[in-house]
Write a protein that holds these residues in place. Structure first.
Motif, mmCIF file in Angstrom:
data_model
loop_
_atom_site.group_PDB
_atom_site.id
_atom_site.type_symbol
_atom_site.label_atom_id
_atom_site.label_comp_id
_atom_site.label_asym_id
_atom_site.label_seq_id
_atom_site.Cartn_x
_atom_site.Cartn_y
_atom_site.Cartn_z
ATOM 1 N N VAL A 125 -1.688 10.723 -7.938
ATOM 2 C CA VAL A 125 -1.200 10.625 -6.864
ATOM 3 C C VAL A 125 0.103 9.871 -6.706
ATOM 4 O O VAL A 125 0.968 10.202 -5.637
ATOM 5 N N ILE A 126 -0.198 8.413 -6.835
ATOM 6 C CA ILE A 126 0.684 7.682 -6.675
ATOM 7 C C ILE A 126 2.211 7.923 -7.056
ATOM 8 O O ILE A 126 3.414 8.030 -6.545
ATOM 9 N N ARG A 127 2.035 8.337 -8.626
ATOM 10 C CA ARG A 127 3.430 8.467 -8.921
ATOM 11 C C ARG A 127 3.741 9.795 -8.610
ATOM 12 O O ARG A 127 5.384 9.993 -8.502
ATOM 13 N N HIS A 128 3.142 10.648 -8.232
ATOM 14 C CA HIS A 128 3.702 11.918 -7.619
ATOM 15 C C HIS A 128 4.411 11.825 -6.369
ATOM 16 O O HIS A 128 5.269 12.108 -6.090
ATOM 17 N N ALA A 129 3.619 10.965 -5.647
ATOM 18 C CA ALA A 129 4.270 10.506 -4.230
ATOM 19 C C ALA A 129 5.595 10.044 -4.404
ATOM 20 O O ALA A 129 6.561 10.013 -3.636
ATOM 21 N N LEU A 130 5.580 8.763 -5.311
ATOM 22 C CA LEU A 130 6.840 8.233 -5.346
ATOM 23 C C LEU A 130 8.011 9.016 -5.929
ATOM 24 O O LEU A 130 8.936 8.715 -5.413
ATOM 25 N N ASP B 115 0.828 -1.170 0.063
ATOM 26 C CA ASP B 115 -0.085 -0.047 0.066
ATOM 27 C C ASP B 115 0.932 1.248 -0.068
ATOM 28 O O ASP B 115 2.211 1.133 -0.010
ATOM 29 N N LEU B 116 0.441 2.480 -0.054
ATOM 30 C CA LEU B 116 1.204 3.631 -0.152
ATOM 31 C C LEU B 116 0.739 4.421 0.986
ATOM 32 O O LEU B 116 1.741 4.762 1.894
ATOM 33 N N ASP B 117 -0.310 5.053 1.005
ATOM 34 C CA ASP B 117 -0.643 6.172 1.938
ATOM 35 C C ASP B 117 -0.736 5.717 3.272
ATOM 36 O O ASP B 117 -1.561 4.843 4.009
ATOM 37 N N GLY B 118 0.088 6.369 4.424
ATOM 38 C CA GLY B 118 0.027 5.859 5.453
ATOM 39 C C GLY B 118 0.847 4.705 5.965
ATOM 40 O O GLY B 118 1.144 4.350 7.025
ATOM 41 N N LEU B 119 1.399 4.011 5.014
ATOM 42 C CA LEU B 119 2.308 2.930 5.040
ATOM 43 C C LEU B 119 3.507 3.280 4.689
ATOM 44 O O LEU B 119 4.726 3.487 5.596
ATOM 45 N N SER C 134 12.536 -10.527 -3.366
ATOM 46 C CA SER C 134 11.106 -10.791 -4.110
ATOM 47 C C SER C 134 11.576 -10.951 -5.623
ATOM 48 O O SER C 134 12.632 -10.440 -5.836
ATOM 49 N N ARG C 135 10.787 -11.321 -6.298
ATOM 50 C CA ARG C 135 10.925 -11.456 -7.793
ATOM 51 C C ARG C 135 10.178 -9.900 -8.479
ATOM 52 O O ARG C 135 10.536 -9.998 -9.512
ATOM 53 N N ALA C 136 9.159 -9.477 -7.759
ATOM 54 C CA ALA C 136 8.917 -8.076 -8.353
ATOM 55 C C ALA C 136 8.091 -7.596 -7.200
ATOM 56 O O ALA C 136 7.624 -8.132 -6.035
ATOM 57 N N MET C 137 7.903 -6.223 -7.293
ATOM 58 C CA MET C 137 7.477 -5.400 -6.373
ATOM 59 C C MET C 137 6.486 -4.427 -6.854
ATOM 60 O O MET C 137 6.807 -3.970 -7.865
ATOM 61 N N ALA C 138 5.309 -3.984 -6.131
ATOM 62 C CA ALA C 138 4.363 -3.036 -6.699
ATOM 63 C C ALA C 138 3.622 -2.506 -5.730
ATOM 64 O O ALA C 138 3.554 -2.888 -4.545
ATOM 65 N N VAL C 139 3.161 -1.072 -6.171
ATOM 66 C CA VAL C 139 2.352 -0.365 -5.295
ATOM 67 C C VAL C 139 0.877 -0.630 -5.822
ATOM 68 O O VAL C 139 0.576 -0.527 -7.019
ATOM 69 N N VAL C 140 0.051 -0.940 -4.774
ATOM 70 C CA VAL C 140 -1.389 -1.314 -5.070
ATOM 71 C C VAL C 140 -2.326 -0.260 -3.921
ATOM 72 O O VAL C 140 -2.134 -0.547 -2.985
ATOM 73 N N SER C 141 -2.683 0.730 -4.535
ATOM 74 C CA SER C 141 -3.252 1.715 -3.814
ATOM 75 C C SER C 141 -4.366 2.186 -4.160
ATOM 76 O O SER C 141 -4.986 2.373 -5.146
ATOM 77 N N SER C 142 -5.336 2.641 -3.193
ATOM 78 C CA SER C 142 -6.765 3.683 -3.632
ATOM 79 C C SER C 142 -6.741 4.788 -4.188
ATOM 80 O O SER C 142 -7.487 5.180 -4.859
ATOM 81 N N SER C 143 -5.388 5.266 -4.008
ATOM 82 C CA SER C 143 -5.371 6.798 -4.534
ATOM 83 C C SER C 143 -5.076 6.649 -5.973
ATOM 84 O O SER C 143 -4.896 5.771 -6.730
ATOM 85 N N ALA D 85 5.824 -1.781 -10.718
ATOM 86 C CA ALA D 85 4.628 -1.422 -11.298
ATOM 87 C C ALA D 85 3.910 -0.750 -10.314
ATOM 88 O O ALA D 85 4.090 -0.696 -9.163
ATOM 89 N N VAL D 86 2.654 -0.037 -10.942
ATOM 90 C CA VAL D 86 1.686 0.627 -9.826
ATOM 91 C C VAL D 86 0.610 0.138 -9.993
ATOM 92 O O VAL D 86 0.201 0.239 -11.548
ATOM 93 N N PHE D 87 -0.548 0.011 -9.291
ATOM 94 C CA PHE D 87 -1.914 -0.259 -9.521
ATOM 95 C C PHE D 87 -2.810 0.411 -8.835
ATOM 96 O O PHE D 87 -2.681 0.741 -7.455
ATOM 97 N N SER D 88 -3.574 1.244 -9.375
ATOM 98 C CA SER D 88 -4.568 2.086 -8.713
ATOM 99 C C SER D 88 -5.876 1.555 -9.115
ATOM 100 O O SER D 88 -6.395 0.898 -9.886
ATOM 101 N N ALA D 89 -6.720 1.596 -7.695
ATOM 102 C CA ALA D 89 -8.285 1.156 -7.600
ATOM 103 C C ALA D 89 -9.122 2.147 -8.100
ATOM 104 O O ALA D 89 -10.171 1.930 -8.318
#
Length: 242
Positions: A113-118, A8-12, A100-109, A129-133
């Motif tokens: 916002v995800i890319r700006h924060a990263l 997750d991203l926000d708060g984590l 790990s063999r891969a990592m991603a951000v999975v966020s409600s944002s 990768a990043v995944f937004s809901a």
């Protein structure tokens, strides 16, 4: 097995909850909705569309929900320039990258916002990768975003480890039948509902290779929990603070 780690991203990873809270107060205040800390906590982990709908359904708010959402997201993006990483975030990401063999951000944002924060925190190169809901039919606590991320990365749910801070996020990961590491805020750490996670940590400083190994060998504590019966009620938006 080398797992897929989904953060997750926000708060984590980033200390952005105060930014989101300030943005919601800024936009909702003139509309007559004055959000207390407990009210803010009630929608923690939800995507903005669902958060806005939550308050339009429960409070005497007049206006265009889409416009409210856009104004909140714009205010958040303005505030993310100085956002700080949560304690242990950089170390945890580095540890997970090694094992790990891969990592991603999975966020409600929203993805913007995800890319700006990263980018603001220098973490953009750490993730595959990043995944937004944002555009999913359902946001967290529905497991859809996590299942979509696993499929895109060529992994089964059993090969994934989810790292979350909110109960809505933990519930999403458990419902996806993934191993979940919960890192709740101190005020939420005694909430018994976090017991559905495979592990509960006090801080990302405690997330090391041994923790990931325990998740890989132990699997998801919530797999049996999530599969018993077909009652959809655990996926409802909560009415109380989480």
């Amino acid at each position: 097995m080398r797992p897929i780690v989904l953060f997750d991203l926000d708060g984590l990873l980033i200390d952005s909850e105060p930014v989101w809270d300030a943005a919601k107060r800024e936009v909702f205040g003139p509309l007559g909705l004055h959000l207390t800390a407990e009210m803010q906590a009630a929608t923690r982990g939800l995507r903005q569309r669902d958060m806005v709908a939550y308050w339009f359904d429960r409070a005497a708010v007049e206006g265009d929900p889409g416009d409210v959402e856009r104004r909140i997201v714009a205010a958040v993006c303005r505030g993310l320039g100085a956002v700080a990483l949560k304690p242990g975030a950089e170390q945890a990401v580095a540890v997970c990258a090694r094992v790990s063999r891969a990592m991603a951000v999975v966020s409600s944002s929203p993805e913007s916002v995800i890319r700006h924060a990263l980018a603001s925190t220098g973490l953009e190169r750490s993730f595959d990768a990043v995944f937004s809901a944002e555009d999913d039919e359902y946001g967290k606590p529905h497991p859809g975003a996590y299942l979509r991320a696993a499929a895109a990365l060529g992994a089964s749910p059993g090969e994934c480890i989810v790292v979350e801070d909110s109960f809505n996020g933990v519930l999403a990961g458990v419902s996806a039948q993934m191993a979940v590491v919960a890192v709740p805020e101190a005020a939420d750490r005694c909430d018994p509902r976090f017991a559905i996670a495979a592990l509960v940590l006090e801080s990302l400083k405690d997330l090391d290779a041994s923790v990931l190994g325990a998740c890989v060998s132990g699997g998801s504590r919530g797999a049996a929990w999530a599969s018993r019966g077909a009652d959809p009620r655990p996926l409802r938006v909560p009415d109380r603070a989480v």
